[in-house]
Design a protein around this motif. Sequence first.
Motif, PDB file in Angstrom:
ATOM      1  N   VAL A  19       0.851  -1.194   0.000  1.00 54.43           N
ATOM      2  CA  VAL A  19       0.000   0.000   0.000  1.00 54.43           C
ATOM      3  C   VAL A  19       0.882   1.239   0.000  1.00 54.43           C
ATOM      4  O   VAL A  19       0.656   2.195  -0.744  1.00 54.43           O
ATOM      5  N   THR A  20       1.965   1.222   0.823  1.00 55.53           N
ATOM      6  CA  THR A  20       2.852   2.380   0.897  1.00 55.53           C
ATOM      7  C   THR A  20       3.450   2.693  -0.464  1.00 55.53           C
ATOM      8  O   THR A  20       3.459   3.815  -0.910  1.00 55.53           O
ATOM      9  N   VAL A  21       3.927   1.628  -1.144  1.00 55.65           N
ATOM     10  CA  VAL A  21       4.561   1.837  -2.451  1.00 55.65           C
ATOM     11  C   VAL A  21       3.557   2.413  -3.432  1.00 55.65           C
ATOM     12  O   VAL A  21       3.823   3.373  -4.135  1.00 55.65           O
ATOM     13  N   ILE A  22       2.328   1.817  -3.439  1.00 57.95           N
ATOM     14  CA  ILE A  22       1.332   2.261  -4.413  1.00 57.95           C
ATOM     15  C   ILE A  22       0.845   3.671  -4.096  1.00 57.95           C
ATOM     16  O   ILE A  22       0.641   4.469  -4.979  1.00 57.95           O
ATOM     17  N   SER A  23       0.707   3.998  -2.788  1.00 59.23           N
ATOM     18  CA  SER A  23       0.145   5.303  -2.461  1.00 59.23           C
ATOM     19  C   SER A  23       1.128   6.437  -2.706  1.00 59.23           C
ATOM     20  O   SER A  23       0.736   7.583  -2.782  1.00 59.23           O
ATOM     21  N   ALA A  24       2.421   6.123  -2.859  1.00 54.34           N
ATOM     22  CA  ALA A  24       3.373   7.182  -3.208  1.00 54.34           C
ATOM     23  C   ALA A  24       3.220   7.472  -4.692  1.00 54.34           C
ATOM     24  O   ALA A  24       3.667   6.707  -5.532  1.00 54.34           O
ATOM     25  N   GLN A  25       2.522   8.571  -5.016  1.00 49.19           N
ATOM     26  CA  GLN A  25       2.211   8.857  -6.417  1.00 49.19           C
ATOM     27  C   GLN A  25       3.341   9.629  -7.089  1.00 49.19           C
ATOM     28  O   GLN A  25       3.163  10.765  -7.528  1.00 49.19           O
ATOM     29  N   ASP A  26       4.509   9.006  -7.123  1.00 50.21           N
ATOM     30  CA  ASP A  26       5.608   9.625  -7.848  1.00 50.21           C
ATOM     31  C   ASP A  26       5.269   9.642  -9.335  1.00 50.21           C
ATOM     32  O   ASP A  26       4.500   8.813  -9.807  1.00 50.21           O
ATOM     33  N   ILE A  27       5.843  10.586 -10.053  1.00 49.54           N
ATOM     34  CA  ILE A  27       5.622  10.639 -11.502  1.00 49.54           C
ATOM     35  C   ILE A  27       6.922  10.283 -12.198  1.00 49.54           C
ATOM     36  O   ILE A  27       7.940  10.960 -12.028  1.00 49.54           O
ATOM     37  N   LEU A  28       6.884   9.169 -12.932  1.00 50.36           N
ATOM     38  CA  LEU A  28       8.066   8.796 -13.724  1.00 50.36           C
ATOM     39  C   LEU A  28       8.038   9.604 -15.010  1.00 50.36           C
ATOM     40  O   LEU A  28       7.043   9.597 -15.729  1.00 50.36           O
ATOM     41  N   LEU A  29       9.116  10.320 -15.287  1.00 52.24           N
ATOM     42  CA  LEU A  29       9.152  11.172 -16.473  1.00 52.24           C
ATOM     43  C   LEU A  29       9.745  10.402 -17.654  1.00 52.24           C
ATOM     44  O   LEU A  29      10.641   9.563 -17.461  1.00 52.24           O
ATOM     45  N   PRO A  30       9.281  10.689 -18.866  1.00 50.67           N
ATOM     46  CA  PRO A  30       9.936  10.072 -20.023  1.00 50.67           C
ATOM     47  C   PRO A  30      11.354  10.642 -20.157  1.00 50.67           C
ATOM     48  O   PRO A  30      11.616  11.742 -19.660  1.00 50.67           O
ATOM     49  N   PRO A  31      12.268   9.913 -20.813  1.00 54.75           N
ATOM     50  CA  PRO A  31      13.624  10.458 -20.959  1.00 54.75           C
ATOM     51  C   PRO A  31      13.582  11.822 -21.648  1.00 54.75           C
ATOM     52  O   PRO A  31      12.796  12.017 -22.579  1.00 54.75           O
ATOM     53  N   PRO A  32      14.387  12.778 -21.184  1.00 51.48           N
ATOM     54  CA  PRO A  32      14.372  14.096 -21.829  1.00 51.48           C
ATOM     55  C   PRO A  32      14.921  14.018 -23.245  1.00 51.48           C
ATOM     56  O   PRO A  32      15.828  13.230 -23.520  1.00 51.48           O
ATOM     57  N   VAL A  33      14.358  14.837 -24.111  1.00 53.75           N
ATOM     58  CA  VAL A  33      14.861  14.919 -25.487  1.00 53.75           C
ATOM     59  C   VAL A  33      15.974  15.964 -25.492  1.00 53.75           C
ATOM     60  O   VAL A  33      15.738  17.142 -25.239  1.00 53.75           O
ATOM     61  N   LYS A  34      17.195  15.494 -25.742  1.00 52.14           N
ATOM     62  CA  LYS A  34      18.347  16.383 -25.588  1.00 52.14           C
ATOM     63  C   LYS A  34      18.853  16.935 -26.916  1.00 52.14           C
ATOM     64  O   LYS A  34      19.934  17.510 -26.975  1.00 52.14           O
ATOM     65  N   GLN A  35      18.070  16.716 -27.947  1.00 56.04           N
ATOM     66  CA  GLN A  35      18.456  17.264 -29.249  1.00 56.04           C
ATOM     67  C   GLN A  35      17.364  18.195 -29.758  1.00 56.04           C
ATOM     68  O   GLN A  35      16.248  18.180 -29.248  1.00 56.04           O
ATOM     69  N   GLY A  36      17.717  18.979 -30.759  1.00 55.61           N
ATOM     70  CA  GLY A  36      16.705  19.806 -31.409  1.00 55.61           C
ATOM     71  C   GLY A  36      16.442  21.082 -30.644  1.00 55.61           C
ATOM     72  O   GLY A  36      17.312  21.593 -29.936  1.00 55.61           O
ATOM     73  N   GLY A  37      15.239  21.579 -30.741  1.00 53.54           N
ATOM     74  CA  GLY A  37      14.926  22.878 -30.172  1.00 53.54           C
ATOM     75  C   GLY A  37      15.446  23.977 -31.085  1.00 53.54           C
ATOM     76  O   GLY A  37      16.035  23.715 -32.130  1.00 53.54           O
ATOM     77  N   LYS A  38      15.212  25.220 -30.657  1.00 55.28           N
ATOM     78  CA  LYS A  38      15.672  26.343 -31.484  1.00 55.28           C
ATOM     79  C   LYS A  38      17.174  26.544 -31.292  1.00 55.28           C
ATOM     80  O   LYS A  38      17.699  26.255 -30.213  1.00 55.28           O
ATOM     81  N   TYR A 176      14.816  27.311 -22.207  1.00 54.42           N
ATOM     82  CA  TYR A 176      14.019  26.164 -22.648  1.00 54.42           C
ATOM     83  C   TYR A 176      12.633  26.651 -23.089  1.00 54.42           C
ATOM     84  O   TYR A 176      12.118  26.230 -24.138  1.00 54.42           O
ATOM     85  N   CYS A 177      12.025  27.521 -22.290  1.00 52.68           N
ATOM     86  CA  CYS A 177      10.670  28.007 -22.621  1.00 52.68           C
ATOM     87  C   CYS A 177      10.676  28.748 -23.955  1.00 52.68           C
ATOM     88  O   CYS A 177       9.782  28.561 -24.779  1.00 52.68           O
ATOM     89  N   ALA A 178      11.702  29.565 -24.179  1.00 53.88           N
ATOM     90  CA  ALA A 178      11.783  30.273 -25.466  1.00 53.88           C
ATOM     91  C   ALA A 178      11.882  29.252 -26.596  1.00 53.88           C
ATOM     92  O   ALA A 178      11.236  29.388 -27.639  1.00 53.88           O
ATOM     93  N   SER A 179      12.664  28.219 -26.370  1.00 55.36           N
ATOM     94  CA  SER A 179      12.870  27.207 -27.407  1.00 55.36           C
ATOM     95  C   SER A 179      11.605  26.386 -27.660  1.00 55.36           C
ATOM     96  O   SER A 179      11.339  25.974 -28.782  1.00 55.36           O
ATOM     97  N   ALA A 180      10.823  26.136 -26.602  1.00 58.59           N
ATOM     98  CA  ALA A 180       9.658  25.240 -26.703  1.00 58.59           C
ATOM     99  C   ALA A 180       8.340  25.999 -26.842  1.00 58.59           C
ATOM    100  O   ALA A 180       7.269  25.395 -26.690  1.00 58.59           O
ATOM    101  N   ASN A 181       8.410  27.301 -27.100  1.00 56.96           N
ATOM    102  CA  ASN A 181       7.202  28.137 -27.212  1.00 56.96           C
ATOM    103  C   ASN A 181       6.331  28.083 -25.959  1.00 56.96           C
ATOM    104  O   ASN A 181       5.102  28.098 -26.035  1.00 56.96           O
ATOM    105  N   LEU A 182       6.981  28.005 -24.795  1.00 54.15           N
ATOM    106  CA  LEU A 182       6.260  28.101 -23.527  1.00 54.15           C
ATOM    107  C   LEU A 182       6.561  29.466 -22.920  1.00 54.15           C
ATOM    108  O   LEU A 182       7.455  30.180 -23.392  1.00 54.15           O
ATOM    109  N   GLY A 183       5.808  29.815 -21.891  1.00 54.61           N
ATOM    110  CA  GLY A 183       6.036  31.100 -21.230  1.00 54.61           C
ATOM    111  C   GLY A 183       6.470  30.865 -19.795  1.00 54.61           C
ATOM    112  O   GLY A 183       6.123  29.841 -19.183  1.00 54.61           O
TER     113      GLY A 183
END
Length: 218
Positions: A19-38, A176-183
């Motif tokens: 229960v402890t393991v399941i209730s810890a709602q960690d978020i696994l992130l996909p591998p970062p994309v380290k190429q491209g961008g502006k 990063y935000c400038a490159s990804a069109n985020l603010g």
Amino acid sequence: MKSSVKIRLLTVLLSCSIVTVISAQDILLPPPVKQGGKPLMQALNERQTTRTFTGENLSLQQLSDLLWAAWGINRPEEKKRTAPSARNIQEIDVYVTLQSGLYLYDAENNRLKQIHNRDIRSLTGTQDFVGKAPVNLVYVADMGKTGKKEGDKIADADLWWSYANCGFIAQNVYLYCASANLGCVVRGLVPKEKLAPEMGLRSNQVILLAQTVGVPQK
Ligand SMILES: Cc1cc2nc3c(=O)[nH]c(=O)nc-3n(C[C@H](O)[C@H](O)[C@H](O)COP(=O)(O)O)c2cc1C
């Protein structure tokens, strides 16, 4: 103790830990994309502060890329990062406030470790847009890594290098935000005394700045 009692006790203990393991709602992130961008010069040309956001969420990929750009590990063999830190102490922790709760960015495992599941985005600032934007990063100096124990006095001068270290991370986020069109907007206006207990911080952890990130309203 009878073996049947032992087995029952073991079953209860095991189910508790599951229960402890399941209730810890960690978020696994996909591998970062380290190429491209502006290209860098274009991202610098487009870097700017944004204070109006659509309420739209970032994708997990954007979150992963954002955090890697901010303070990810870019030389795993030495555990060194995308931003410099004085004497490589790496005392800055990046906390992430989302609608689903408060998380700590764990760069080594590329995941968001959940601290709690309360939405405290609006508590990270004093401006109206803060609680509506999908992501607010909070930069915290873990002064324990510089030798300060809980209860020790932390003077402004103790934090000079940490503020400088934090500035590099915030600029990475801007680029990063400038490159990804985020603010985004880096913020000194943070109600630190109210926010620290909401984040469960120790007395030797110091909130430095926050940074709001989202999709800019055109
Ligand atoms: C250390 C620091 C603290 C800041 N604090 C805030 C803040 O609390 N709220 C805010 O709206 N903008 C804040 N800003 C953003 C500045 O107002 C913004 O960078 C400035 O107006 C220049 O605009 P630009 O980033 O688009 O070049 C801060 C910027 C820095 C560097």
